[in-house]
Design an enzyme around this catalytic site. Structure first.
Site, PDB file in Angstrom:
ATOM      1  CG  HIS A 222      -1.803   1.062   1.305  1.00  0.00           C
ATOM      2  ND1 HIS A 222      -1.760   2.093   2.261  1.00  0.00           N
ATOM      3  CD2 HIS A 222      -3.042   1.572   0.584  1.00  0.00           C
ATOM      4  CE1 HIS A 222      -2.797   2.946   2.202  1.00  0.00           C
ATOM      5  NE2 HIS A 222      -3.559   2.368   1.276  1.00  0.00           N
TER       6      HIS A 222
ATOM      7  CD  GLU B  83      -3.230   1.911  -3.095  1.00  0.00           C
ATOM      8  OE1 GLU B  83      -4.021   2.784  -3.324  1.00  0.00           O
ATOM      9  OE2 GLU B  83      -2.175   2.316  -2.466  1.00  0.00           O
TER      10      GLU B  83
ATOM     11  CG  ASP C 257      -2.964   6.780  -3.528  1.00  0.00           C
ATOM     12  OD1 ASP C 257      -4.128   6.311  -3.694  1.00  0.00           O
ATOM     13  OD2 ASP C 257      -1.977   6.512  -2.672  1.00  0.00           O
TER      14      ASP C 257
ATOM     15  CG  HIS D  74      -3.664   9.293  -0.024  1.00  0.00           C
ATOM     16  ND1 HIS D  74      -4.199   9.856   0.940  1.00  0.00           N
ATOM     17  CD2 HIS D  74      -4.309   8.185  -0.036  1.00  0.00           C
ATOM     18  CE1 HIS D  74      -5.213   9.508   1.330  1.00  0.00           C
ATOM     19  NE2 HIS D  74      -5.346   8.409   0.698  1.00  0.00           N
TER      20      HIS D  74
ATOM     21  CD  GLU E 226      -7.445   5.565  -4.107  1.00  0.00           C
ATOM     22  OE1 GLU E 226      -8.441   6.203  -3.700  1.00  0.00           O
ATOM     23  OE2 GLU E 226      -6.857   4.985  -3.406  1.00  0.00           O
TER      24      GLU E 226
END
Length: 251
Positions: free
Chosen positions: A11, A38, A40, A53, A113
């Site tokens: 993450h 993962e 962003d 993020h 994301e």
């Protein structure tokens, strides 16, 4: 060797130890053997896809300001490692292209994301999709978002691209919602998962990818439920506790 159907994604990279969403954190996640990363994506004032993020840089850098109001060159003046510790001084905000270059020859899953908060980045879905497509990495990527219109729009661009709907509220029968959207996976908050939901998703060929799981016993419970993937800030520690190796193979 027993095959356990669970993947461990880092993450924001290996963010438990290294500054989140930096190339250092991504490299260390891969070195630790994580099944994927993962991250962003957001868009700078001059249209560069960068990985961060928050829509404001102040929490993770020594700078101030919103991504949408800053150019990429302005962002490069900020240090994105120093707040994690002096040993990480000098880390810069990475671009999506830099991460794609890193994973091109790696057998991993990349969860991108698409961010939105108090505003929307116009055209971010197609811009992100095109970059992944041009790099030949569509088979390695799943796009996710809390903005489910983004997931819908990506399917409009390419029906075959993989999407996951992020949510933190108690969606009733999320598997039916995912079917209707449509989406390839649900990405629920870790406390919103049950065996019933997992089984119902799997009967419909929908994956269950859970965020953000740092408690080892909780991760074991989710693995026993049959979830397909957990996202964690502690990829190395999590894989060691669960006894899984790369791509869900039980050691």
């Amino acid at each position: 060797m027993e095959v356990v159907e669970i993947l461990v994604l880092a993450h924001r990279g290996y963010s438990h130890i290294y500054p989140e969403n930096t190339m250092l954190a991504f490299r260390k996640a891969l070195e630790a053997g994580a099944d994927g990363i993962e991250t962003d994506v957001q868009v700078t004032k001059d249209g560069v896809l960068v990985l961060i993020h928050d829509d404001d840089v102040s929490r993770v850098s020594d700078g101030t300001g919103r991504i949408k109001d800053l150019t990429y060159e302005e962002l490069l003046k900020f240090d994105f490692g120093i707040k994690k510790g002096p040993q990480f001084k000098g880390e810069k905000i990475p671009t999506l292209q830099e991460l794609l270059n890193l994973v091109k020859d790696k057998d991993i899953l990349l969860n991108i994301e698409i961010k939105y908060g108090s505003f929307l980045y116009e055209g971010i879905e197609e811009k992100t999709y095109r970059m992944v497509k041009e790099n030949g990495l569509m088979d390695k990527v799943i796009f996710s978002s809390f903005n489910h219109y983004s997931c819908h729009d990506l399917k409009e661009i390419d029906r075959d691209c993989k999407t996951g709907i992020l949510y933190s509220d108690g969606i009733y029968k999320p598997y039916k919602y995912a079917e209707e959207l449509p989406a390839d996976a649900i990405h629920p908050y870790r406390l919103l998962v049950s065996r019933q939901i997992v089984d119902a998703c799997h009967r419909r060929n929908i994956k269950v990818n859970v965020w953000t799981v740092d408690d080892f016993k909780e991760a074991k419970m989710l693995m026993d439920m049959g979830v397909d993937c957990i996202m964690t800030n502690k990829p190395k520690e999590m894989m060691e506790f669960l006894g899984v190796g790369k791509h869900g193979e039980k050691a």
